[in-house]
Write an enzyme that holds these catalytic residues in place. Structure first.
Site, short mmCIF file in Angstrom:
data_model
loop_
_atom_site.label_atom_id
_atom_site.label_comp_id
_atom_site.label_asym_id
_atom_site.label_seq_id
_atom_site.Cartn_x
_atom_site.Cartn_y
_atom_site.Cartn_z
N LYS A 128 34.55 42.55 48.40
CA LYS A 128 34.47 43.06 47.02
C LYS A 128 33.22 42.48 46.40
O LYS A 128 32.75 41.42 46.81
CB LYS A 128 35.70 42.62 46.23
CG LYS A 128 35.98 43.46 45.01
CD LYS A 128 36.78 44.72 45.32
CE LYS A 128 36.86 45.65 44.14
NZ LYS A 128 37.78 46.77 44.37
N ASP A 168 34.17 50.94 41.94
CA ASP A 168 35.36 50.35 41.30
C ASP A 168 35.12 50.53 39.80
O ASP A 168 34.33 51.41 39.40
CB ASP A 168 35.53 48.88 41.70
CG ASP A 168 36.87 48.27 41.28
OD1 ASP A 168 37.88 48.59 41.91
OD2 ASP A 168 36.92 47.50 40.30
P1 NDP Z 1 36.89 53.31 35.80
O1 NDP Z 1 35.77 52.45 35.37
O2 NDP Z 1 36.63 54.70 36.21
O3 NDP Z 1 38.01 53.36 34.65
C1 NDP Z 1 38.61 52.18 34.18
C2 NDP Z 1 39.56 52.54 33.05
O4 NDP Z 1 40.32 51.38 32.70
C3 NDP Z 1 38.83 52.96 31.78
O5 NDP Z 1 39.63 53.84 31.04
C4 NDP Z 1 38.66 51.62 31.04
O6 NDP Z 1 38.53 51.74 29.64
C5 NDP Z 1 39.98 50.94 31.38
N1 NDP Z 1 39.78 49.49 31.40
C6 NDP Z 1 38.94 48.77 32.19
N2 NDP Z 1 38.99 47.47 31.90
C7 NDP Z 1 39.88 47.36 30.89
C8 NDP Z 1 40.37 46.27 30.15
N3 NDP Z 1 39.96 45.01 30.42
N4 NDP Z 1 41.31 46.52 29.20
C9 NDP Z 1 41.72 47.79 28.93
N5 NDP Z 1 41.27 48.87 29.60
C10 NDP Z 1 40.38 48.66 30.56
O7 NDP Z 1 37.63 52.49 36.98
P2 NDP Z 1 38.62 53.01 38.09
O8 NDP Z 1 39.47 54.10 37.56
O9 NDP Z 1 37.85 53.22 39.32
O10 NDP Z 1 39.51 51.70 38.33
C11 NDP Z 1 40.74 51.46 37.64
C12 NDP Z 1 41.57 50.46 38.43
O11 NDP Z 1 41.86 50.99 39.73
C13 NDP Z 1 40.92 49.09 38.69
O12 NDP Z 1 41.92 48.10 38.70
C14 NDP Z 1 40.36 49.25 40.09
O13 NDP Z 1 40.19 48.01 40.76
C15 NDP Z 1 41.47 50.07 40.73
N6 NDP Z 1 41.09 50.78 41.95
C16 NDP Z 1 40.06 51.67 41.94
C17 NDP Z 1 39.72 52.33 43.09
C18 NDP Z 1 38.70 53.41 43.12
O14 NDP Z 1 38.60 54.07 44.15
N7 NDP Z 1 37.94 53.63 42.07
C19 NDP Z 1 40.40 52.03 44.37
C20 NDP Z 1 41.52 51.14 44.24
C21 NDP Z 1 41.82 50.53 43.07
P3 NDP Z 1 37.08 51.50 28.97
O15 NDP Z 1 36.27 52.69 29.36
O16 NDP Z 1 37.35 51.41 27.51
O17 NDP Z 1 36.56 50.20 29.54
#
Ligand code: NDP
Length: 447
Positions: A128, A168
Site C-alpha cells: 500500500k 484508493d
Molecule cells: P474515493 O476517494 O473515491 O471516495 C471516498 C469517499 O469517502 C468520499 O465520499 C469521501 O468524502 C469519503 N471520505 C474519505 N475520507 C473520509 C473521512 N475521513 N471522513 C468522512 N468521509 C470520508 O475512495 P474509494 O471509494 O476508492 O475508497 C473508499 C474506501 O474503500 C476506502 O476505505 C478504501 O480504502 C476502500 N477500498 C477502495 C478500493 C478501490 O478499489 N477504490 C478497493 C478496496 C477498498 P470526501 O470527498 O468529502 O473526502
C-alpha cells in the site's frame, strides 16, 4: 498461558516496535485474535515465527514529493510505499492521497491487503502507498504536477513483476493516468505497472466498478446462505466515491433500495431511493464537477444531515464505503436496534473493534472489508493477467470472474469460520487468508 494473555503479549511487542501507529495496532490485533488459537493447533507456524514476520513489512519506502502549485510556489508532501509481503506474488495494493495519510494508516492498509489478496486466490502479495497530498480543491494541472513528482521517485521501486500499485481514496482514473504517463516516460516501457488504467491503454473493463460490485455480491452471498437475498432490502451506504457509487448501482440492480450516501461534510437521506438517474447525477457531481453531496439534497429536495454519518437511518443492510473507523460502538448498536442484520464493508476497517463486538453479540451477517471489498484488487489481478496476455476480456467475462471470486471468498470464510449454524466471517477471512501466505513463507525459508 490464557488466550487473552497471549494476544496481549503479542500486541505489547507490536506496539513497542511500532509506536504511535494506532490503526496498524488495531488491524494486527483483529487478525491475531483469530489466528492465535489456529496457530496453537498448528505449531509449525509459531515455531517459524510466521505471525511475527507477517507483521513486519519487507520494505518501507519514504520519500519527498516537491511540486509547484499554480501560483509558482513550491509545495512539499510526503510519499510512501509499504512493501508488506511478497510470498505469493508481486506487492499489490492501492495508493491513497489524503491529508490523514501517515505511516500507521498505510501499514494497516498494507497488512490487511496481504490477507485480502490471498483470499482472492490470485498470485498477489500485499502493499500500500500514498501521500498526505489532498487532491481536493487542486486544479488538474496541480494534480498532474504532483503525480509526476510522486512517480519520479516511486518508479525506481515498482514494476510489473515487483510491485503494482492501484487507486484508493483520492486516486482515481485521472491520477492513475498522470502517474502511468510519467512512469512510461522515465522507464521507456509500456507495461502493466499500475492497475485501474483507462480502457484504451491497458485497463480492464469492470475495474472501476469492481470494489462496489464485489461488496454487493458479498452481501448477496451472505444473504443467500440464509435463504434470503438483497431484493426488497433497504440499504444505507456511506461515502459517495468510487466504491459507494458502484455499490449503489449494483444494489439497485439486484432489487435493493439505497437511501443514503455521504461525504466528509454529511449525508443525504432519500427515502424514495437513489435510482439510476439520480446516481448518474451523483457520478457527474463527484467525478466531473468534483462537488459536495449536499448538492444532491438541494437538487432532489431531500434531507441533508450536516456533519453526520448515516447509521441512524433504519435499514436492513449497511455498507460502510468511505473510510476507516466510521462506525463506532454507539452507531453499531443503533444499526442493530433498528433491525439492520447485514453489514458488508466496501471500505477498509470501517468498523471500530467495539462496533465489531456489537455485530458479533447480535450474530448478524458481518462481512469484514478484507473479504467483502476484495473484488477491487481481484479485478486488478485480472487486469494484470490481461496485460501479460496482451488481451482484453469482455465486460461479461470479467464480471463473471469477479462473481466467482466473491463466491469463492464466501466459501473460504464458510470453511474456516463456521461455528454451528453461524458463520464467523472475521475468523474465516483471517484464517483463510493466512494459510496460503504462511505456507508459502515456510516453503521459502527464513526470508
Ligand atoms: P474515493 O476517494 O473515491 O471516495 C471516498 C469517499 O469517502 C468520499 O465520499 C469521501 O468524502 C469519503 N471520505 C474519505 N475520507 C473520509 C473521512 N475521513 N471522513 C468522512 N468521509 C470520508 O475512495 P474509494 O471509494 O476508492 O475508497 C473508499 C474506501 O474503500 C476506502 O476505505 C478504501 O480504502 C476502500 N477500498 C477502495 C478500493 C478501490 O478499489 N477504490 C478497493 C478496496 C477498498 P470526501 O470527498 O468529502 O473526502
Amino acid at each position: 498461558m490464557a488466550f487473552e494473555q497471549k494476544v496481549n503479549d503479542f500486541m505489547a511487542k507490536i506496539i513497542a516496535k511500532n509506536p504511535g501507529e494506532n490503526e496498524f495496532h488495531q488491524a494486527v490485533h483483529e487478525v491475531v485474535e483469530s489466528l492465535i488459537p489456529y496457530i496453537e493447533e498448528n505449531p509449525h507456524y509459531s515455531e517459524a515465527k510466521v505471525l511475527e514476520r507477517i507483521a513486519e513489512p519487507e520494505r518501507v519506502i519514504l520519500f519527498r514529493v516537491p511540486w509547484l502549485d499554480d501560483k509558482g510556489e513550491i509545495q512539499i508532501n510526503k510519499g510512501y510505499r509499504i512493501e508488506m509481503n511478497s510470498a505469493i506474488g508481486p506487492y499489490k495494493g492501492g495508493l491513497r492521497f489524503h491529508p490523514t495519510v501517515n505511516l500507521g494508516v498505510l501499514k494497516f492498509l498494507a497488512f490487511e491487503q496481504v490477507f485480502k489478496n490471498s483470499l482472492t486466490t490470485l498470485p498477489m502479495g500485499g502493499g500500500k502507498g500514498g501521500s498526505d497530498f489532498d487532491p481536493k480543491g487542486k486544479s488538474d494541472n496541480e494534480v498532474m504536477r504532483f503525480c509526476q513528482s510522486f512517480m519520479t521517485e516511486l518508479c525506481k521501486h515498482i514494476g510489473p513483476n515487483t510491485d503494482v500499485p492501484a487507486g484508493d481514496i483520492g486516486v482515481g482514473g485521472r491520477e492513475i493516468g498522470f502517474m502511468f504517463g510519467q512512469y512510461k516516460r522515465i522507464r521507456n516501457e509500456f507495461t502493466g505497472v499500475l492497475t485501474g488504467k483507462g480502457r484504451e491503454w491497458g485497463g480492464s473493463l469492470i475495474r472501476p466498478e469492481a470494489t462496489g460490485y464485489g461488496a454487493t455480491y458479498f452481501a448477496e452471498y451472505m444473504l443467500n446462505a440464509k435463504g434470503d437475498s438483497l431484493k426488497g432490502k433497504v440499504v444505507t451506504i456511506s461515502g459517495s466515491g468510487n466504491v459507494a457509487q458502484y455499490a449503489c448501482e449494483k444494489v439497485t440492480e439486484l432489487g435493493g433500495k439505497v437511501v443514503t450516501l455521504s461525504d466528509s461534510q454529511g449525508f443525504i437521506y432519500d427515502p424514495e431511493g437513489i435510482d439510476e438517474e439520480k446516481l448518474a447525477y451523483v457520478m457527474h457531481l463527484k467525478n466531473v464537477k468534483r462537488g459536495r453531496i449536499k448538492e444532491y439534497a438541494e437538487k432532489y429536495g431531500c434531507e441533508f444531515h450536516e456533519g453526520q454519518r448515516p447509521w441512524g437511518i433504519k435499514c436492513d443492510v449497511a455498507m460502510p464505503n468511505a473510510t476507516q473507523n466510521e462506525v463506532n460502538e454507539e452507531e453499531a448498536k443503533t444499526l442493530v436496534a433498528n433491525g439492520c442484520f447485514v453489514i458488508s464493508e466496501g471500505a477498509n476497517m470501517p468498523s471500530t473493534p467495539e462496533a465489531i463486538a456489537v455485530y458479533a453479540d447480535a450474530k448478524i451477517l458481518y462481512g469484514p472489508g478484507k473479504a467483502a471489498n476484495a473484488g477491487g484488487v481481484a479485478v486488478s489481478g485480472l487486469e494484470m493477467s490481461q496485460n501479460s496476455l496482451r488481451l482484453s476480456w469482455t465486460r461479461e467475462e470479467v464480471d463473471n470472474r469477479l462473481k466467482q471470486i466473491m463466491k469463492d471468498i464466501h466459501a473460504t470464510c464458510e470453511k474456516y469460520g463456521t461455528e454451528g449454524d453461524f458463520i464467523d466471517y472475521v475468523k474465516g477471512a483471517n484464517i483463510g487468508g493466512f494459510v496460503k501466505v504462511a505456507d508459502a513463507m515456510l516453503a521459502q525459508g527464513v526470508v
